[in-house]
Design an enzyme around this catalytic site. Sequence first.
Site, PDB file in Angstrom:
ATOM      1  N   CYS A 293       0.831  -1.208   0.000  1.00 23.12           N
ATOM      2  CA  CYS A 293       0.000   0.000   0.000  1.00 23.12           C
ATOM      3  C   CYS A 293       0.863   1.255   0.000  1.00 23.12           C
ATOM      4  O   CYS A 293       0.457   2.298  -0.529  1.00 23.12           O
ATOM      5  CB  CYS A 293      -0.928  -0.005   1.201  1.00 23.12           C
TER       6      CYS A 293
ATOM      7  N   HIS B 258      -1.702   1.281   7.478  1.00 23.79           N
ATOM      8  CA  HIS B 258      -2.146   1.219   6.089  1.00 23.79           C
ATOM      9  C   HIS B 258      -2.061   2.609   5.469  1.00 23.79           C
ATOM     10  O   HIS B 258      -2.345   3.615   6.121  1.00 23.79           O
ATOM     11  CB  HIS B 258      -3.587   0.699   6.014  1.00 23.79           C
TER      12      HIS B 258
END
Length: 784
Positions: free
Chosen positions: A90, A592
């Site tokens: 990510c 994230h």
Amino acid sequence: MPGVIPSESNGLSRGSPSKKNRLSLKFFQKKETKRALDFTDSQENEEKTSEYRGSEIDQVVPAAQSSPVSCEKRENLLPFVGLNNLGNTCYLNSILQVLYFCPGFKTGVKHLFNIISRKKEALKDDSNQKDKGSCKEESLASYELICSLQSLIISVEQLQASFLLNPEKYTDELATQPRRLLNTLRELNPMYEGFLQHDAQEVLQCILGNIQETCQLLKKEEIKNLAELSGKVEEQSLQKEETGGITSTEIDSMRNTEDVKEQLPKGNWKRKSDSESSNVKKKVKLSRESQPLEENQRQTRSKRKAIGDTLEAAPKIIPKCVSESESAKPSQKKSKVKINWLKPSTKQPSILSKFCSLGKITTNQRSKGQPKEKEGDVEEDLEKYGSDHTANGGPESPGSSVTPVDSSEAKSGNKGAEQIGFELVEKLFQGQLVLRTRCLECESLTERREDFQDISVPVQEDELSKVEESSEISPEPKTEMKTLRWAISQFASVERIVGEDKYFCENCHHYTEAERSLLFDKMPEVITIHLKCFAASGLEFDCYGGGLSKINTPLLTPLKLSLEEWSTKPTNDSYGLFAVVMHSGITISSGHYTASVKVTDLNSLELDEGNFVVDQMCELGKPEPLTEEQARGTAGNYDDEVSIRVGGNAQPSKVLNKKNVEGIGLLGGQKSKADYELYNKASNPDKVVGTPFTDNRNSETNDTTNGTHESDRNKESSDQTGVNMNGLENKISYVVQSLKEYEGKWLLFDDSEVKVTEEKDFLNSLSPSTSPTSTPYLLFYKKL
């Protein structure tokens, strides 16, 4: 005897439990077998179990219940392509989305890719490719990042165009895999091998740093090629002046120079090779031609000798001149000194100054006429080389302001493209800082400049940690909300140098107190602001992240920014926020990353016509590994769920979810296919797309036997190409109109998912009132 009866009953009751247990167990077992075989039993438990089993069957068998969900997904799909997560990637996906929407980045990458593809074709055509293969492998490896970026950009644009033209084919998701780029990053930096979480700011610096090195390497190679060409032309002119005769090599060189002159615009001056063209036919009678050749030559030492001596000494002088010119290649100043006795008394400029100021020297040589004819030949060939390479995207010499009238406009246009290409990072992301130190006694200033690509600013004061240690009531005391301007002022704050760290002034000749400030001297097109959200904390030690915990202090971030207050000179430049990389988590090694991008400048959107070909051609022309075999070969041992688009004639909407069951270690991710093999297969996607059209044309011409039929077919093909061009224009206009609906909206890229975010929600996430776990990490401002 009534009292005995109860006693007997009690005795029976005492001895009966074992018997009753046996009977009860057998009875229950028989009853359960009857239940299993009897379908007419109407007890409540059986009804519950039948209802439960029936519900399970109803959930599996009918397909009509899942159709509304797919319809909703199809309606929610946006015409923007996401990136699949290949195992904690990510951090890379968020940076790639920002770079894709960065103004001018895709154009610069495409320009560099075209230069690299031409260089690769030149290496293939080179006859000495085997000898030069060892020294070119390193440059090709460094070019791989540009090729991977261009490959990803092409796949994203083609997938976006295919979705807009055929939206019914895509039901699940609209995403592609940056697998080739990830493999390239792992080759360049082994730190990115495996599936660990990494810092988004570090991967951005890695990508920009490698692009900058590639640009510098391309510049050096172009300058080296230009110097080699000028050296070869100079050698040929020196050989002609020294020998005075005509050999077979000179004949070839004269033919080449004649071809060069035919391609260049004609002037009011003549070349010596034109006057001697008649002597080529009479090369057998060298003794008769030696006298007129010497009369046309300049005053050299060879003219003092006799004619026969000159003819005998000519073959001996040729290798000497060649050896001197070859030894003079490394240093150009030595070549000027050694060859000076062959030239007249006037001062001759060096080779470096020649190709740095071609136009000026060319105009001077033309005005002087015949005595400078040989130098005019050199300049003519250099002009041809410079114009060809500038037109092909090569570097243009900075001083070539005086050019022929026909090619002046073309060179001025190519100069801008060259600056965007070779100075991609410098123009877009790189600025310059000035570290200014002022002595408080003599008021003298000293400045030191250094380049920067991002600005790291704090999100809280340094004294906050001391307050937390002293406070016993609340571990997180309430502080006033800080702004981004406050953070930049902390970065560019004035520091007072006192005490033991005094400044040694060169004017005062002793240590004095001073003030040191950091100012912006040169601002780039895109400003990257890095928020220092991670700090060392002894209470919450993170063994994987090196003790760096997340600071969730909110920071007020404006949509427009001006840095005039911290600039060395007054400026009216203002910057607008167009992208943000968010981080949700508590440590630097976990969490994230997501990216929020504002869609702007769709009116100036330039779409490649190659992305709007037929679906089959589009599938064949994609440089990314799209088939199952290629995806498996490049995937290696990845243990993640990925989507693979089927190539060939299949529809691109078919998505296959594959998952490898092989166990891998923590630092897995080995690659089974090298990056340069992928580069060789997909270095020139235009050729791959164009091959099916050429095959169809060849098949059509082979079917026809008569010339009339061929001409008719050519007319039909020309009409079809005109219709196809109109169709492409209509498709491009339709795509642009479809994308204009999202002008000014914020998009949230969460790996493969893309959502539209309202501006209010985006501002709340950007500058929250509380301290959430999701905070901004990288801010991108572009010049308005």
